[in-house]
Motif scaffolding. Structure first.
Motif, mmCIF file in Angstrom:
data_model
loop_
_atom_site.group_PDB
_atom_site.id
_atom_site.type_symbol
_atom_site.label_atom_id
_atom_site.label_comp_id
_atom_site.label_asym_id
_atom_site.label_seq_id
_atom_site.Cartn_x
_atom_site.Cartn_y
_atom_site.Cartn_z
ATOM 1 N N THR A 139 0.753 -1.355 0.411
ATOM 2 C CA THR A 139 0.442 0.002 0.094
ATOM 3 C C THR A 139 1.495 1.296 0.109
ATOM 4 O O THR A 139 0.288 2.573 -0.923
ATOM 5 N N HIS A 140 1.685 1.280 1.264
ATOM 6 C CA HIS A 140 3.086 2.057 0.051
ATOM 7 C C HIS A 140 4.036 2.125 0.032
ATOM 8 O O HIS A 140 4.428 1.550 0.728
ATOM 9 N N THR A 141 4.036 1.843 -1.496
ATOM 10 C CA THR A 141 4.820 1.380 -2.204
ATOM 11 C C THR A 141 6.577 2.381 -2.350
ATOM 12 O O THR A 141 6.642 3.845 -2.379
ATOM 13 N N GLY A 142 7.312 1.432 -1.553
ATOM 14 C CA GLY A 142 8.819 2.139 -1.733
ATOM 15 C C GLY A 142 9.238 2.440 -2.804
ATOM 16 O O GLY A 142 9.603 1.002 -3.143
ATOM 17 N N VAL A 143 10.198 3.699 -3.454
ATOM 18 C CA VAL A 143 10.250 3.729 -4.831
ATOM 19 C C VAL A 143 12.284 4.122 -4.522
ATOM 20 O O VAL A 143 12.455 5.070 -3.669
ATOM 21 N N ALA A 144 13.128 3.647 -5.253
ATOM 22 C CA ALA A 144 14.528 3.840 -4.786
ATOM 23 C C ALA A 144 14.766 4.011 -6.738
ATOM 24 O O ALA A 144 14.763 3.463 -7.236
ATOM 25 N N VAL A 145 15.706 5.676 -6.913
ATOM 26 C CA VAL A 145 15.754 5.280 -8.381
ATOM 27 C C VAL A 145 17.640 5.124 -7.803
ATOM 28 O O VAL A 145 17.906 6.476 -7.354
ATOM 29 N N TRP A 146 18.251 4.521 -8.509
ATOM 30 C CA TRP A 146 19.936 4.821 -8.134
ATOM 31 C C TRP A 146 20.201 4.780 -9.142
ATOM 32 O O TRP A 146 20.298 4.711 -10.301
ATOM 33 N N ASN A 147 21.543 6.218 -9.172
ATOM 34 C CA ASN A 147 22.016 6.987 -10.428
ATOM 35 C C ASN A 147 23.177 5.588 -10.505
ATOM 36 O O ASN A 147 24.045 6.078 -9.391
ATOM 37 N N ARG A 148 23.538 4.885 -11.113
ATOM 38 C CA ARG A 148 24.775 3.762 -10.516
ATOM 39 C C ARG A 148 26.486 5.103 -11.301
ATOM 40 O O ARG A 148 27.483 4.928 -10.967
ATOM 41 N N GLU A 149 26.398 5.481 -12.540
ATOM 42 C CA GLU A 149 26.668 6.449 -12.832
ATOM 43 C C GLU A 149 27.026 8.237 -11.983
ATOM 44 O O GLU A 149 28.492 7.889 -11.360
ATOM 45 N N GLU A 150 26.436 8.514 -11.091
ATOM 46 C CA GLU A 150 26.666 9.708 -9.835
ATOM 47 C C GLU A 150 26.688 8.779 -9.181
ATOM 48 O O GLU A 150 26.563 9.338 -7.564
ATOM 49 N N ARG A 151 26.453 7.234 -9.030
ATOM 50 C CA ARG A 151 26.601 6.849 -7.757
ATOM 51 C C ARG A 151 25.915 7.267 -6.349
ATOM 52 O O ARG A 151 26.141 7.867 -4.567
ATOM 53 N N ARG A 152 24.914 7.240 -6.709
ATOM 54 C CA ARG A 152 23.758 8.640 -5.663
ATOM 55 C C ARG A 152 21.932 8.066 -6.082
ATOM 56 O O ARG A 152 21.881 7.847 -6.859
ATOM 57 N N PHE A 153 21.500 8.437 -5.368
ATOM 58 C CA PHE A 153 20.139 7.834 -4.990
ATOM 59 C C PHE A 153 19.346 9.483 -5.511
ATOM 60 O O PHE A 153 19.142 10.142 -5.419
ATOM 61 N N GLU A 154 18.488 8.944 -6.985
ATOM 62 C CA GLU A 154 17.857 10.314 -7.469
ATOM 63 C C GLU A 154 16.788 10.439 -6.623
ATOM 64 O O GLU A 154 16.201 11.614 -6.234
#
Length: 158
Positions: A32-47
C-alpha cells in the motif's frame, strides 16, 4: 535481452549487466505504501528515495524507461516468495494477499513495458534497517522510512 530471475542464470547475468550496462537501477518495495528508490549508477547516488502509491511508482518507472530506454533495471521485492512472517504473523498474513497481488501486477507491468527486471525474494534483500544504519551504509542523509529504505537496499551499490 531481458534478464529475469525465472531464466536459468538470469540473476547472475542481470547482476553482471547491472554493473556494466545500466544507468539507472530502480528498487520497488511493494505494498500500500510503495517504496521507490532510483539509484544512478554513474553518479553513485539516489535520485529518488520515496514512498508513494503504486500508480505514481509505475509512472516514475515508465518515465525513466522513456528517457533511458534499455539502460534501466527494475528490482522488485517479490512478496510471493516470502515464507516467514515473524512475530504477530496472523496480522501480517491479512495484508499478505494484497502485497502478493502487487508483485504480480509489477511483473505483468514490467513485461508489458519490456523493461529488464528481477523479482527479489524478501530474504535476499537487506531489509528492515533503521534510519541510522541505512544512513551509515549508504551515505544518504535525507529522511527515510521503512518502505523507501527497503527499496533503496534493492539497488544500492549496483
Amino acid at each position: 535481452m531481458i534478464y529475469r530471475s525465472k531464466k536459468k542464470g538470469g540473476f547472475d547475468a542481470m547482476i553482471r549487466k547491472a554493473r556494466t550496462a545500466y544507468k539507472y537501477c530502480i528498487g520497488i518495495d511493494t505494498g500500500t505504501h510503495t517504496g521507490v528508490a532510483v539509484w544512478n549508477r554513474e553518479e553513485r547516488r539516489f535520485e529518488i528515495l520515496a514512498e508513494m502509491k503504486i500508480h505514481k511508482a509505475m509512472f516514475i518507472v515508465s518515465e525513466y524507461a522513456k528517457v533511458a530506454g534499455d539502460k534501466v533495471l527494475v528490482r522488485v521485492e517479490d512478496a510471493r516468495k516470502r515464507n516467514k512472517y515473524g512475530d504477530r504473523s496472523e496480522f501480517k498474513l491479512q495484508g499478505a494477499g494484497s502485497v502478493k497481488r502487487d508483485s504480480t501486477i509489477w511483473e505483468d507491468y514490467l513485461n508489458d513495458l519490456k523493461i529488464d527486471y528481477n523479482m527479489v525474494a524478501p530474504q535476499n534483500n537487506h531489509t528492515k534497517l533503521d534510519s541510522e544504519t541505512f544512513a551509515k551504509l549508504t551515505g544518504y542523509s535525507g529522511r527515510t522510512n521503512e518502505h523507501n529504505r527497503d527499496a533503496g537496499m534493492l539497488v544500492f551499490g549496483l
